[in-house]
Design a protein around this motif. Sequence first.
Motif, PDB file in Angstrom:
ATOM      1  N   GLU B 178       0.838  -1.204   0.000  1.00  0.00           N
ATOM      2  CA  GLU B 178       0.000   0.000   0.000  1.00  0.00           C
ATOM      3  C   GLU B 178       0.870   1.250   0.000  1.00  0.00           C
ATOM      4  O   GLU B 178       2.029   1.229   0.393  1.00  0.00           O
ATOM      5  CB  GLU B 178      -0.937   0.032   1.213  1.00  0.00           C
ATOM      6  N   PHE B 179       0.270   2.325  -0.500  1.00  0.00           N
ATOM      7  CA  PHE B 179       0.856   3.649  -0.328  1.00  0.00           C
ATOM      8  C   PHE B 179       0.276   4.232   0.950  1.00  0.00           C
ATOM      9  O   PHE B 179      -0.926   4.137   1.179  1.00  0.00           O
ATOM     10  CB  PHE B 179       0.495   4.563  -1.507  1.00  0.00           C
ATOM     11  N   VAL B 180       1.138   4.827   1.784  1.00  0.00           N
ATOM     12  CA  VAL B 180       0.608   5.464   2.996  1.00  0.00           C
ATOM     13  C   VAL B 180       0.977   6.942   3.018  1.00  0.00           C
ATOM     14  O   VAL B 180       2.022   7.351   2.524  1.00  0.00           O
ATOM     15  CB  VAL B 180       1.090   4.749   4.286  1.00  0.00           C
ATOM     16  N   GLU B 181       0.065   7.708   3.596  1.00  0.00           N
ATOM     17  CA  GLU B 181       0.215   9.167   3.635  1.00  0.00           C
ATOM     18  C   GLU B 181       1.429   9.576   4.476  1.00  0.00           C
ATOM     19  O   GLU B 181       1.951   8.776   5.246  1.00  0.00           O
ATOM     20  CB  GLU B 181      -1.034   9.795   4.264  1.00  0.00           C
ATOM     21  N   LYS B 182       1.798  10.846   4.377  1.00  0.00           N
ATOM     22  CA  LYS B 182       2.854  11.396   5.229  1.00  0.00           C
ATOM     23  C   LYS B 182       2.541  11.077   6.686  1.00  0.00           C
ATOM     24  O   LYS B 182       1.460  11.416   7.168  1.00  0.00           O
ATOM     25  CB  LYS B 182       2.935  12.922   5.063  1.00  0.00           C
ATOM     26  N   PRO B 183       3.447  10.439   7.413  1.00  0.00           N
ATOM     27  CA  PRO B 183       3.163  10.032   8.795  1.00  0.00           C
ATOM     28  C   PRO B 183       3.515  11.127   9.806  1.00  0.00           C
ATOM     29  O   PRO B 183       4.209  12.087   9.471  1.00  0.00           O
ATOM     30  CB  PRO B 183       4.109   8.844   8.974  1.00  0.00           C
ATOM     31  N   ASP B 184       3.049  10.957  11.039  1.00  0.00           N
ATOM     32  CA  ASP B 184       3.574  11.813  12.106  1.00  0.00           C
ATOM     33  C   ASP B 184       4.959  11.280  12.505  1.00  0.00           C
ATOM     34  O   ASP B 184       5.383  10.218  12.038  1.00  0.00           O
ATOM     35  CB  ASP B 184       2.616  11.878  13.300  1.00  0.00           C
ATOM     36  N   ALA B 185       5.654  12.012  13.362  1.00  0.00           N
ATOM     37  CA  ALA B 185       7.059  11.690  13.656  1.00  0.00           C
ATOM     38  C   ALA B 185       7.199  10.297  14.268  1.00  0.00           C
ATOM     39  O   ALA B 185       8.103   9.531  13.907  1.00  0.00           O
ATOM     40  CB  ALA B 185       7.647  12.750  14.594  1.00  0.00           C
ATOM     41  N   GLU B 186       6.284   9.939  15.165  1.00  0.00           N
ATOM     42  CA  GLU B 186       6.360   8.643  15.837  1.00  0.00           C
ATOM     43  C   GLU B 186       6.190   7.517  14.812  1.00  0.00           C
ATOM     44  O   GLU B 186       6.951   6.540  14.798  1.00  0.00           O
ATOM     45  CB  GLU B 186       5.248   8.588  16.882  1.00  0.00           C
ATOM     46  N   THR B 187       5.187   7.671  13.956  1.00  0.00           N
ATOM     47  CA  THR B 187       4.940   6.662  12.931  1.00  0.00           C
ATOM     48  C   THR B 187       6.128   6.568  11.982  1.00  0.00           C
ATOM     49  O   THR B 187       6.544   5.468  11.579  1.00  0.00           O
ATOM     50  CB  THR B 187       3.657   7.027  12.146  1.00  0.00           C
ATOM     51  N   ALA B 188       6.706   7.720  11.637  1.00  0.00           N
ATOM     52  CA  ALA B 188       7.851   7.718  10.726  1.00  0.00           C
ATOM     53  C   ALA B 188       9.012   6.935  11.325  1.00  0.00           C
ATOM     54  O   ALA B 188       9.709   6.191  10.615  1.00  0.00           O
ATOM     55  CB  ALA B 188       8.267   9.160  10.413  1.00  0.00           C
ATOM     56  N   CYS B 189       9.214   7.067  12.642  1.00  0.00           N
ATOM     57  CA  CYS B 189      10.288   6.311  13.308  1.00  0.00           C
ATOM     58  C   CYS B 189      10.000   4.812  13.235  1.00  0.00           C
ATOM     59  O   CYS B 189      10.903   4.003  13.002  1.00  0.00           O
ATOM     60  CB  CYS B 189      10.424   6.747  14.762  1.00  0.00           C
ATOM     61  N   ARG B 190       8.748   4.448  13.433  1.00  0.00           N
ATOM     62  CA  ARG B 190       8.392   3.029  13.370  1.00  0.00           C
ATOM     63  C   ARG B 190       8.630   2.501  11.951  1.00  0.00           C
ATOM     64  O   ARG B 190       9.177   1.407  11.765  1.00  0.00           O
ATOM     65  CB  ARG B 190       6.928   2.841  13.773  1.00  0.00           C
ATOM     66  N   TYR B 191       8.216   3.286  10.953  1.00  0.00           N
ATOM     67  CA  TYR B 191       8.435   2.884   9.552  1.00  0.00           C
ATOM     68  C   TYR B 191       9.921   2.609   9.308  1.00  0.00           C
ATOM     69  O   TYR B 191      10.300   1.641   8.659  1.00  0.00           O
ATOM     70  CB  TYR B 191       7.981   3.985   8.587  1.00  0.00           C
ATOM     71  N   LEU B 192      10.759   3.500   9.838  1.00  0.00           N
ATOM     72  CA  LEU B 192      12.197   3.376   9.616  1.00  0.00           C
ATOM     73  C   LEU B 192      12.724   2.094  10.274  1.00  0.00           C
ATOM     74  O   LEU B 192      13.532   1.369   9.685  1.00  0.00           O
ATOM     75  CB  LEU B 192      12.891   4.609  10.201  1.00  0.00           C
ATOM     76  N   GLU B 193      12.234   1.818  11.487  1.00  0.00           N
ATOM     77  CA  GLU B 193      12.712   0.641  12.230  1.00  0.00           C
ATOM     78  C   GLU B 193      12.353  -0.678  11.547  1.00  0.00           C
ATOM     79  O   GLU B 193      13.163  -1.598  11.494  1.00  0.00           O
ATOM     80  CB  GLU B 193      12.136   0.640  13.650  1.00  0.00           C
ATOM     81  N   THR B 194      11.131  -0.773  11.050  1.00  0.00           N
ATOM     82  CA  THR B 194      10.697  -2.051  10.473  1.00  0.00           C
ATOM     83  C   THR B 194      11.497  -2.422   9.234  1.00  0.00           C
ATOM     84  O   THR B 194      11.656  -3.598   8.918  1.00  0.00           O
ATOM     85  CB  THR B 194       9.216  -2.001  10.055  1.00  0.00           C
TER      86      THR B 194
END
Lengths: 374, 374
Positions: B178-194
């Motif tokens: 899926e394409f996901v919208e611009k995340p908030d900072a917390e979500t962006a960190c999780r995206y980076l970790e996974t």
Amino acid sequence: MSAIPGFWAVIPAGGSGTRLWPISRRQSPKFLHDLTGSGQSLLRATWDRLEPLVGDQMLVVTGVAHEDAVRAQLPMLGHDAVVGEPSPRDSMPAIGLAAAMIERRDPEAVLGSFAADHVVRDTDAFESAVREAVAAARHGDLVTIGIEPTRPSTAFGYIRLGDPLGLDEAPNTRRVDEFVEKPDAETACRYLETGEFRWNAGMFVVGATTLLELLAENHADMVDHVRTIAADPRRMRDLWPTLQKIAIDHAVAEPAAAAARVAVVPAALGWDDVGDFASLAQQLRSAGGAGAVPAVGTAAGDGDVRVVGSAQVDAVSSRATVYGATDRHIALVGLDRISIVDTDDVLLVLADEQAQELTEIVARLEGQGLGHLR
Amino acid sequence: MSAIPGFWAVIPAGGSGTRLWPISRRQSPKFLHDLTGSGQSLLRATWDRLEPLVGDQMLVVTGVAHEDAVRAQLPMLGHDAVVGEPSPRDSMPAIGLAAAMIERRDPEAVLGSFAADHVVRDTDAFESAVREAVAAARHGDLVTIGIEPTRPSTAFGYIRLGDPLGLDEAPNTRRVDEFVEKPDAETACRYLETGEFRWNAGMFVVGATTLLELLAENHADMVDHVRTIAADPRRMRDLWPTLQKIAIDHAVAEPAAAAARVAVVPAALGWDDVGDFASLAQQLRSAGGAGAVPAVGTAAGDGDVRVVGSAQVDAVSSRATVYGATDRHIALVGLDRISIVDTDDVLLVLADEQAQELTEIVARLEGQGLGHLR
């Protein structure tokens, strides 16, 4: 209030103001500029402040390179009222020569020496302090005006207050226990807490002859020479270069204080020597900061932008000071304690906290082939 | 390496770049400028990057106001290779029209769409990713290039990686979950970790006809219209204004991803959309930042000053980025993460941390009678 009979003002107009570059330049130093947006230069403001106290009994001592600019800014001064120093020799020779010139015109004269590049916001308090200092000086002391500290500054020397002199015509005047050097931050805080210290603003009020007598105790040659020049200005050329380069503080004030010959009038004047951009920014933010105007369209809640000059500034979330005379639009975003000087040939952007480091930049100009910008 | 047979590049050259004002202006937007000091504009750098892959099979779609500037920067392009949009209608109509034009010349053609105003530092990795994307697109999918995130950015949309497609000629290609919208900072960190998310850089590689078929599923009218214009450019005038203003992401990519029709080639390209001065400052500090040169005389230990343009800068204790083409001397003292743009009619000083707030300043220009500076 009328002028004080027998009182003369001496305005030493020197100092390069390197820490206010590129407003202040070698060919156009700090005292010739309107740093605060008041509508007049520091020199002219100094004249304005003194004129009610002395009328036309005023001498400006400046470098020969700046004589024309001084005369242009103070056209009301007679030709003899501007004294050109062939070379800079610090404050004692300048004030000593002025004392010798004044002494010839009036042996009973009292003189007050006030730098051309300081800011005084409370003119009434200044007048009142000077009147009291003159009254005290007539008793034969060297009298200084001691500025009530408003912050634990490490940039100024301090005066330790002694006992009240108990003079009817100078009721606030006290003995000076000692002059102390610029303190470190901790010491400055202690000075502030005790309430017994005042800033030394270099304002001295003293009988012209008294000053020369005090000077003669350690520098008899200098007294002879300045009296010779005062009697025959043609001797300036050969005698001036022989005078010792020394500040009035070291030549006279400190030894006289040790001999209990110095008094102080404590006063709160809204005074600053605006020595660098940090101090200037602070001055512009003080209550009643002369001529400080808000920026065009300063909008954000934490915005605090002061503009000196004709610059048009729009800012968001910024605390900054802008000195600008070009017709460029200036936009600021998200700044905190920044000073900006926008001139035709130099742009300076400076963090106020590190204002002292500007000297490094100025010192490097010659080596970069940019001496003409200095 | 030679050009890829049957492969066309489409360069949408739009977007105002408001957050890079006053470099980017309405009449001279971001893509026409050399933001990184590389010696060429972003548009020209985009051409350089694509030319080895497509030869002269390239279309630039831009606003009519910028057609002349685009032709001047890319004189090697044929007259028909620059398409002028009468009005901005977002990316789908622009790319859709290009697809219809390409389809007429080669029904089997694959096109790749790459914005004119992005930076790609690793050209080899870019070429390799595009070649793989073209190979994958020949299987009938819409293929995107998913940029490996280097920081938890909240400024970009993300792509969630699915299973590998297992194609021999495109071994790294995976399904897009899926394409996901611009995340908030917390979500962006999780995206980076996974490690399972990639930045959506808006790079799409797809058969021209495939793209139009995917578009027709929800926007059949638009497909009819762009094919009509491609057949008879005189219809641009009446049909263009009727096209829906919509991004290719919403019109095609997201619905196609939901139908498992989108693939992704993950890649690390040193990519950035240099959307604001904070991102540009970061880009200039990345390893190998193109054309970044140290300031003249940058001296202090913590000094880190990048200069784009001909400006002569001297700095002490500063971390700053300077864009300057005037001949003024620029002096910096004690700054931290500041961007400065020095132009003839505008001076901008901005804290990188609040780079987004620049839009407020630009939005206010008209109301201040300064619309000409926009």
